[in-house]
Design a protein around this motif. Structure first.
Motif, PDB file in Angstrom:
ATOM      1  N   VAL A  27     -78.387  88.767  20.249  1.00  0.00           N
ATOM      2  CA  VAL A  27     -78.175  90.067  19.607  1.00  0.00           C
ATOM      3  C   VAL A  27     -76.883  90.658  20.153  1.00  0.00           C
ATOM      4  O   VAL A  27     -76.678  90.710  21.365  1.00  0.00           O
ATOM      5  CB  VAL A  27     -79.349  91.025  19.880  1.00  0.00           C
ATOM      6  N   LEU A  28     -76.013  91.095  19.250  1.00  0.00           N
ATOM      7  CA  LEU A  28     -74.778  91.774  19.645  1.00  0.00           C
ATOM      8  C   LEU A  28     -74.857  93.218  19.170  1.00  0.00           C
ATOM      9  O   LEU A  28     -75.059  93.478  17.977  1.00  0.00           O
ATOM     10  CB  LEU A  28     -73.560  91.081  19.046  1.00  0.00           C
ATOM     11  N   VAL A  29     -74.703  94.149  20.107  1.00  0.00           N
ATOM     12  CA  VAL A  29     -74.727  95.577  19.787  1.00  0.00           C
ATOM     13  C   VAL A  29     -73.315  96.125  19.949  1.00  0.00           C
ATOM     14  O   VAL A  29     -72.675  95.927  20.985  1.00  0.00           O
ATOM     15  CB  VAL A  29     -75.693  96.343  20.715  1.00  0.00           C
ATOM     16  N   TRP A  30     -72.839  96.829  18.931  1.00  0.00           N
ATOM     17  CA  TRP A  30     -71.506  97.417  18.960  1.00  0.00           C
ATOM     18  C   TRP A  30     -71.632  98.936  18.936  1.00  0.00           C
ATOM     19  O   TRP A  30     -72.257  99.501  18.047  1.00  0.00           O
ATOM     20  CB  TRP A  30     -70.700  96.939  17.760  1.00  0.00           C
ATOM     21  N   GLY A  31     -71.072  99.613  19.937  1.00  0.00           N
ATOM     22  CA  GLY A  31     -71.121 101.064  19.936  1.00  0.00           C
ATOM     23  C   GLY A  31     -70.863 101.642  21.299  1.00  0.00           C
ATOM     24  O   GLY A  31     -70.784 100.930  22.304  1.00  0.00           O
ATOM     25  N   ASN A  32     -70.746 102.950  21.336  1.00  0.00           N
ATOM     26  CA  ASN A  32     -70.351 103.637  22.552  1.00  0.00           C
ATOM     27  C   ASN A  32     -71.084 104.978  22.631  1.00  0.00           C
ATOM     28  O   ASN A  32     -70.516 106.024  22.348  1.00  0.00           O
ATOM     29  CB  ASN A  32     -68.835 103.851  22.561  1.00  0.00           C
ATOM     30  N   SER A  46     -87.272  93.366  25.181  1.00  0.00           N
ATOM     31  CA  SER A  46     -88.149  92.586  24.304  1.00  0.00           C
ATOM     32  C   SER A  46     -87.922  91.096  24.453  1.00  0.00           C
ATOM     33  O   SER A  46     -88.452  90.301  23.676  1.00  0.00           O
ATOM     34  CB  SER A  46     -87.946  93.014  22.841  1.00  0.00           C
ATOM     35  N   GLY A  47     -87.122  90.698  25.457  1.00  0.00           N
ATOM     36  CA  GLY A  47     -87.026  89.300  25.823  1.00  0.00           C
ATOM     37  C   GLY A  47     -85.900  88.530  25.184  1.00  0.00           C
ATOM     38  O   GLY A  47     -85.911  87.302  25.210  1.00  0.00           O
ATOM     39  N   VAL A  48     -84.918  89.229  24.603  1.00  0.00           N
ATOM     40  CA  VAL A  48     -83.830  88.552  23.913  1.00  0.00           C
ATOM     41  C   VAL A  48     -82.519  88.851  24.631  1.00  0.00           C
ATOM     42  O   VAL A  48     -82.224  90.002  24.955  1.00  0.00           O
ATOM     43  CB  VAL A  48     -83.749  89.027  22.443  1.00  0.00           C
ATOM     44  N   LYS A  49     -81.724  87.831  24.868  1.00  0.00           N
ATOM     45  CA  LYS A  49     -80.423  88.013  25.487  1.00  0.00           C
ATOM     46  C   LYS A  49     -79.556  88.877  24.582  1.00  0.00           C
ATOM     47  O   LYS A  49     -79.351  88.569  23.400  1.00  0.00           O
ATOM     48  CB  LYS A  49     -79.755  86.660  25.721  1.00  0.00           C
ATOM     49  N   THR A  50     -79.037  89.968  25.139  1.00  0.00           N
ATOM     50  CA  THR A  50     -78.336  90.974  24.345  1.00  0.00           C
ATOM     51  C   THR A  50     -76.979  91.285  24.963  1.00  0.00           C
ATOM     52  O   THR A  50     -76.869  91.475  26.173  1.00  0.00           O
ATOM     53  CB  THR A  50     -79.175  92.263  24.257  1.00  0.00           C
ATOM     54  N   LEU A  51     -75.973  91.349  24.113  1.00  0.00           N
ATOM     55  CA  LEU A  51     -74.616  91.685  24.545  1.00  0.00           C
ATOM     56  C   LEU A  51     -74.226  93.017  23.927  1.00  0.00           C
ATOM     57  O   LEU A  51     -74.257  93.178  22.696  1.00  0.00           O
ATOM     58  CB  LEU A  51     -73.627  90.608  24.104  1.00  0.00           C
ATOM     59  N   VAL A 153     -74.082  84.591  17.184  1.00  0.00           N
ATOM     60  CA  VAL A 153     -75.252  85.429  17.423  1.00  0.00           C
ATOM     61  C   VAL A 153     -76.117  85.472  16.172  1.00  0.00           C
ATOM     62  O   VAL A 153     -75.646  85.199  15.063  1.00  0.00           O
ATOM     63  CB  VAL A 153     -74.849  86.868  17.833  1.00  0.00           C
ATOM     64  N   ARG A 154     -77.369  85.810  16.384  1.00  0.00           N
ATOM     65  CA  ARG A 154     -78.295  85.891  15.251  1.00  0.00           C
ATOM     66  C   ARG A 154     -78.199  87.229  14.531  1.00  0.00           C
ATOM     67  O   ARG A 154     -78.211  87.294  13.302  1.00  0.00           O
ATOM     68  CB  ARG A 154     -79.740  85.696  15.754  1.00  0.00           C
ATOM     69  N   ALA A 232     -85.740 101.774  18.342  1.00  0.00           N
ATOM     70  CA  ALA A 232     -86.315 101.127  17.157  1.00  0.00           C
ATOM     71  C   ALA A 232     -85.408 100.006  16.652  1.00  0.00           C
ATOM     72  O   ALA A 232     -85.881  98.924  16.273  1.00  0.00           O
ATOM     73  CB  ALA A 232     -86.538 102.161  16.062  1.00  0.00           C
ATOM     74  N   ALA A 233     -84.100 100.248  16.651  1.00  0.00           N
ATOM     75  CA  ALA A 233     -83.148  99.218  16.215  1.00  0.00           C
ATOM     76  C   ALA A 233     -83.197  98.012  17.146  1.00  0.00           C
ATOM     77  O   ALA A 233     -83.117  96.853  16.693  1.00  0.00           O
ATOM     78  CB  ALA A 233     -81.737  99.806  16.169  1.00  0.00           C
ATOM     79  N   GLY A 234     -83.334  98.259  18.451  1.00  0.00           N
ATOM     80  CA  GLY A 234     -83.398  97.169  19.411  1.00  0.00           C
ATOM     81  C   GLY A 234     -84.620  96.290  19.225  1.00  0.00           C
ATOM     82  O   GLY A 234     -84.530  95.054  19.294  1.00  0.00           O
ATOM     83  N   ALA A 235     -85.778  96.905  18.982  1.00  0.00           N
ATOM     84  CA  ALA A 235     -87.002  96.125  18.762  1.00  0.00           C
ATOM     85  C   ALA A 235     -86.897  95.305  17.478  1.00  0.00           C
ATOM     86  O   ALA A 235     -87.366  94.164  17.413  1.00  0.00           O
ATOM     87  CB  ALA A 235     -88.212  97.059  18.696  1.00  0.00           C
ATOM     88  N   SER A 236     -86.270  95.882  16.451  1.00  0.00           N
ATOM     89  CA  SER A 236     -86.118  95.175  15.170  1.00  0.00           C
ATOM     90  C   SER A 236     -85.168  93.987  15.313  1.00  0.00           C
ATOM     91  O   SER A 236     -85.431  92.899  14.787  1.00  0.00           O
ATOM     92  CB  SER A 236     -85.597  96.141  14.108  1.00  0.00           C
TER      93      SER A 236
END
Length: 409
Positions: A27-32, A46-51, A153-154, A232-236
């Protein structure tokens, strides 16, 4: 999804530690800002490698000052926001349980939030970095960063204010967004976050259109609403990554279950909070809609009205949608105030259980269910008691729904 999360972690350990390779982000999250932070935290938990990537040097940890404002505890004592406030109080020696409307200093907020992020596994933060190129690759995305690195990334999550990642992906914002909660409307069943002003966040409001596996954190005003929406976005995003599926196939109930396990609130119930031992069960019933005709709204807050009673007339039409068998029982029973005895009879009939159920409920009335009032078979059952028993023995929350809230049973 807590059990799911444990399974995620186990599978990841088995799959990656044996190879001795560094796990790549899914999962790639973009924001500040707060929305991006909450997304990254929840996806990683939730157990997923996140950047988490930001083009800012301080990665959004410089938050504005904010009031605790406990006017609606359904918003302020749940989820990542409640965690942040609690740790802020511990650092400053403030007991927020006995104080109200305390001003939270920006610098301390940022320090506390950074400390929380530092403890979360599976979360990597990359500041001073821009996304140069996106390319669809199968069910995922190829990403080229300003530092020259290329990633596969997925799922992408855009938590930026200007929707730069969404624009780069070729997607568009969802046509429907945050809604004013209508307790008897199907879409409310899909809520994944309680927000300010009596609003809820339907899961479809997170999903970008025209592209797959792009999730958006909606643009809301307050820090706490951004944290709730980001969670909520992270869990989804984590759901899509773990199950190798697309955003159009999100399992609403599994995502909601994960959020409840992390003490988020799906329906903003003022009078049933995470400190209540039956918090999750009441949230299950509220998200199912089975007893929502009895919800009262005051000052943009929802009240479960726990001590009120329920009539058979209120129940039967909604029960029919979930359990067709129940209508035979309702044909022979009509009561303005459903009694405990009648409730147990209804449960036994609908769930095809024998007399042993009556004995179990009476035995466990206070010890297992935590009910305050004594067991009296002839007494009208309260909405609180009814919700707990229905969740325990009929499990309406386990009935799957689509992204519009329609039942799939």
């Amino acid at each position: 999804m807590r059990i799911l999360c444990n399974c995620m972690v186990l599978l990841l350990l088995l799959g990656h530690s044996a190879l001795g390779q560094k796990q790549k982000p899914e999962v790639l999250v973009w924001g500040n800002g707060p929305g991006a932070i909450a997304t990254g935290l929840q996806s990683a938990r939730s157990g997923v490698k996140t950047l988490l990537i930001s083009d800012a040097s301080n990665w959004g940890l410089s938050l504005p000052s904010h009031n605790t404002n406990y006017t609606n505890p359904a918003l302020t004592r749940t989820g990542i926001w409640a965690e942040l406030v609690k740790k802020y109080g511990e650092k400053q020696g403030i007991d927020f349980a006995t104080k109200d409307n305390i001003r939270l200093a920006a610098d301390t907020l940022s320090t506390v939030l950074k400390a929380i992020c530092d403890t979360v596994k599976n979360l990597e933060i990359l500041p001073n970095t821009a996304i140069r190129e996106l390319k669809k690759s199968g069910n995922g995305w190829q990403v080229r960063l300003s530092n020259g690195e290329k990633l596969s990334v997925r799922v992408l999550v855009d938590a930026s204010a200007n929707r730069s990642l969404l624009n780069l992906s070729g997607g568009t914002a969802p046509a429907s967004g945050i809604v004013k909660a209508g307790w008897n409307e199907a879409i409310t069943r899909t809520s994944v976050a309680a927000l300010d002003s009596g609003q809820v966040l339907p899961v479809r409001s997170l999903i970008a259109e025209k592209v797959d596996n792009v999730i958006l954190v909606p643009d809301v005003v307050s820090i706490r609403s951004l944290l709730h929406a980001g969670q909520a976005a992270g869990a989804s995003a984590a759901y899509c990554a773990f199950f190798k599926t697309d955003t159009k196939n999100l399992n609403v109930r599994m995502i909601q279950g994960e959020l409840l396990n992390y003490k988020s609130s799906l329906i903003p119930l003022y009078d049933v909070l995470p400190s209540d031992t039956n918090f999750i069960k009441i949230q299950h019933l509220a998200a199912s809609g089975l007893l929502n005709r009895g919800i009262a709204e005051k000052n943009n807050s929802a009240f479960w009205m726990s001590e009120n009673n329920v009539s058979t007339e209120e129940l039967k039409s909604l029960m029919k949608a979930f359990y067709s068998r129940s209508q035979i029982w309702f044909a022979d029973h009509s009561s303005a105030k459903l009694s405990i005895e009648e409730t147990i009879n209804l449960l036994m009939y609908t769930a095809t259980r024998g007399e042993e159920l009556r004995k179990v409920i009476e035995k466990d009335w206070k010890t297992e269910f935590g009910f305050k009032n004594d067991y009296d078979a002839k007494r009208p059952i309260s909405r609180y008691e009814l919700a707990v028993l229905m969740d325990t023995y009929l499990k309406p929350f386990s009935v799957r729904i689509d992204l519009e809230g329609n039942l799939l049973n």
